[in-house]
Design a protein around this motif. Structure first.
Motif, PDB file in Angstrom:
ATOM      1  N   LEU A   1     -53.253  44.564 -35.280  1.00  0.00           N
ATOM      2  CA  LEU A   1     -53.948  43.698 -34.570  1.00  0.00           C
ATOM      3  C   LEU A   1     -54.021  44.221 -33.161  1.00  0.00           C
ATOM      4  O   LEU A   1     -55.073  44.132 -32.623  1.00  0.00           O
ATOM      5  N   LEU A   2     -52.836  44.763 -32.710  1.00  0.00           N
ATOM      6  CA  LEU A   2     -53.200  45.297 -31.189  1.00  0.00           C
ATOM      7  C   LEU A   2     -53.997  46.507 -31.075  1.00  0.00           C
ATOM      8  O   LEU A   2     -54.863  46.788 -30.255  1.00  0.00           O
ATOM      9  N   LEU A   3     -53.901  47.191 -32.323  1.00  0.00           N
ATOM     10  CA  LEU A   3     -54.912  48.538 -32.276  1.00  0.00           C
ATOM     11  C   LEU A   3     -56.295  47.977 -32.312  1.00  0.00           C
ATOM     12  O   LEU A   3     -57.370  48.522 -31.551  1.00  0.00           O
ATOM     13  N   LYS A   4     -56.603  46.796 -33.143  1.00  0.00           N
ATOM     14  CA  LYS A   4     -57.903  46.349 -33.141  1.00  0.00           C
ATOM     15  C   LYS A   4     -58.308  45.732 -31.910  1.00  0.00           C
ATOM     16  O   LYS A   4     -59.474  45.826 -31.404  1.00  0.00           O
ATOM     17  N   LEU A   5     -57.237  45.038 -31.162  1.00  0.00           N
ATOM     18  CA  LEU A   5     -57.942  44.405 -29.655  1.00  0.00           C
ATOM     19  C   LEU A   5     -57.927  45.406 -28.839  1.00  0.00           C
ATOM     20  O   LEU A   5     -59.025  45.211 -28.095  1.00  0.00           O
ATOM     21  N   ARG A   6     -57.307  46.492 -28.752  1.00  0.00           N
ATOM     22  CA  ARG A   6     -57.588  47.575 -27.830  1.00  0.00           C
ATOM     23  C   ARG A   6     -58.913  48.294 -28.155  1.00  0.00           C
ATOM     24  O   ARG A   6     -59.662  48.657 -27.364  1.00  0.00           O
ATOM     25  N   ALA A   7     -59.221  48.195 -29.292  1.00  0.00           N
ATOM     26  CA  ALA A   7     -60.679  49.000 -29.777  1.00  0.00           C
ATOM     27  C   ALA A   7     -61.496  48.205 -29.289  1.00  0.00           C
ATOM     28  O   ALA A   7     -62.843  48.502 -28.665  1.00  0.00           O
ATOM     29  N   LYS A   8     -61.480  46.784 -29.468  1.00  0.00           N
ATOM     30  CA  LYS A   8     -62.512  45.689 -29.044  1.00  0.00           C
ATOM     31  C   LYS A   8     -62.679  45.716 -27.777  1.00  0.00           C
ATOM     32  O   LYS A   8     -63.897  45.729 -26.939  1.00  0.00           O
ATOM     33  N   LYS A   9     -61.574  45.739 -26.741  1.00  0.00           N
ATOM     34  CA  LYS A   9     -61.529  45.686 -25.318  1.00  0.00           C
ATOM     35  C   LYS A   9     -62.375  47.294 -24.779  1.00  0.00           C
ATOM     36  O   LYS A   9     -63.080  47.254 -23.866  1.00  0.00           O
ATOM     37  N   ALA A  10     -62.087  48.336 -25.507  1.00  0.00           N
ATOM     38  CA  ALA A  10     -62.823  49.375 -25.168  1.00  0.00           C
ATOM     39  C   ALA A  10     -64.126  49.404 -25.362  1.00  0.00           C
ATOM     40  O   ALA A  10     -65.079  49.879 -24.574  1.00  0.00           O
ATOM     41  N   GLU A  11     -64.696  48.699 -26.420  1.00  0.00           N
ATOM     42  CA  GLU A  11     -65.934  48.610 -26.670  1.00  0.00           C
ATOM     43  C   GLU A  11     -66.928  47.698 -25.726  1.00  0.00           C
ATOM     44  O   GLU A  11     -67.800  47.869 -25.226  1.00  0.00           O
ATOM     45  N   LEU A  12     -65.871  46.439 -25.318  1.00  0.00           N
ATOM     46  CA  LEU A  12     -66.488  45.686 -24.191  1.00  0.00           C
ATOM     47  C   LEU A  12     -66.696  46.512 -22.994  1.00  0.00           C
ATOM     48  O   LEU A  12     -67.561  46.377 -22.116  1.00  0.00           O
ATOM     49  N   LYS A  13     -65.745  47.366 -22.465  1.00  0.00           N
ATOM     50  CA  LYS A  13     -65.704  48.068 -21.408  1.00  0.00           C
ATOM     51  C   LYS A  13     -66.974  49.264 -21.319  1.00  0.00           C
ATOM     52  O   LYS A  13     -67.771  49.056 -20.348  1.00  0.00           O
ATOM     53  N   LEU A  14     -67.332  49.602 -22.524  1.00  0.00           N
ATOM     54  CA  LEU A  14     -68.532  50.460 -22.702  1.00  0.00           C
ATOM     55  C   LEU A  14     -69.770  49.529 -22.378  1.00  0.00           C
ATOM     56  O   LEU A  14     -70.828  50.269 -21.832  1.00  0.00           O
ATOM     57  N   GLN A  15     -69.946  48.327 -22.967  1.00  0.00           N
ATOM     58  CA  GLN A  15     -70.972  47.408 -22.944  1.00  0.00           C
ATOM     59  C   GLN A  15     -71.086  47.093 -21.484  1.00  0.00           C
ATOM     60  O   GLN A  15     -72.324  46.775 -20.921  1.00  0.00           O
ATOM     61  N   LEU A  16     -70.073  46.829 -20.908  1.00  0.00           N
ATOM     62  CA  LEU A  16     -69.971  46.507 -19.410  1.00  0.00           C
ATOM     63  C   LEU A  16     -70.703  47.642 -18.611  1.00  0.00           C
ATOM     64  O   LEU A  16     -71.259  47.224 -17.586  1.00  0.00           O
ATOM     65  N   LYS A  17     -70.430  48.952 -18.784  1.00  0.00           N
ATOM     66  CA  LYS A  17     -71.185  49.694 -17.935  1.00  0.00           C
ATOM     67  C   LYS A  17     -72.709  50.046 -18.208  1.00  0.00           C
ATOM     68  O   LYS A  17     -73.221  50.284 -17.261  1.00  0.00           O
ATOM     69  N   VAL A  18     -73.083  49.471 -19.105  1.00  0.00           N
ATOM     70  CA  VAL A  18     -74.472  49.675 -19.764  1.00  0.00           C
ATOM     71  C   VAL A  18     -75.230  48.469 -19.215  1.00  0.00           C
ATOM     72  O   VAL A  18     -76.465  48.660 -18.954  1.00  0.00           O
ATOM     73  N   THR A  19     -74.478  47.279 -19.176  1.00  0.00           N
ATOM     74  CA  THR A  19     -75.219  45.983 -19.023  1.00  0.00           C
ATOM     75  C   THR A  19     -75.333  45.673 -17.555  1.00  0.00           C
ATOM     76  O   THR A  19     -74.916  46.155 -16.552  1.00  0.00           O
ATOM     77  N   LYS A  20     -76.918  45.338 -17.406  1.00  0.00           N
ATOM     78  CA  LYS A  20     -77.256  45.295 -16.033  1.00  0.00           C
ATOM     79  C   LYS A  20     -77.504  43.567 -15.688  1.00  0.00           C
ATOM     80  O   LYS A  20     -77.345  43.249 -14.457  1.00  0.00           O
TER      81      LYS A  20
END
Length: 78
Positions: free
Chosen positions: A31-50
């Motif tokens: 579960l921690l691996l999946k949570l970290r992957a989800k956090k990384a995904e959100l971080k990428l979305q954060l960079k793109v979002t305006k």
């Protein structure tokens, strides 16, 4: 929060079925691996979002994930 309750809550959030043959620590590690992957995904979305509203929502989601990751790590150390 107990280990089993933590595992069940995260599995519900991520929509994961319960693993029947794995131990609690193995399940938490997965579960921690999946949570970290989800956090990384959100971080990428954060960079793109305006949009400011979307940025706030993404930051809130990342904070929740961060807290869940800390709880999981604490349970592994116990």
């Amino acid at each position: 929060m107990g280990k089993q309750k933590f595992i069940e809550r995260i599995q519900d959030i991520l929509g994961i079925k319960k693993p029947e043959s794995s131990s609690k620590k193995e399940a938490i590690k997965e579960l921690l691996l999946k949570l970290r992957a989800k956090k990384a995904e959100l971080k990428l979305q954060l960079k793109v979002t305006k949009d400011k509203e979307s940025i706030k929502e993404l930051k809130d989601s990342m904070e929740i994930l961060k807290k869940q990751i800390k709880k999981g790590e604490k349970l592994l150390d116990a």
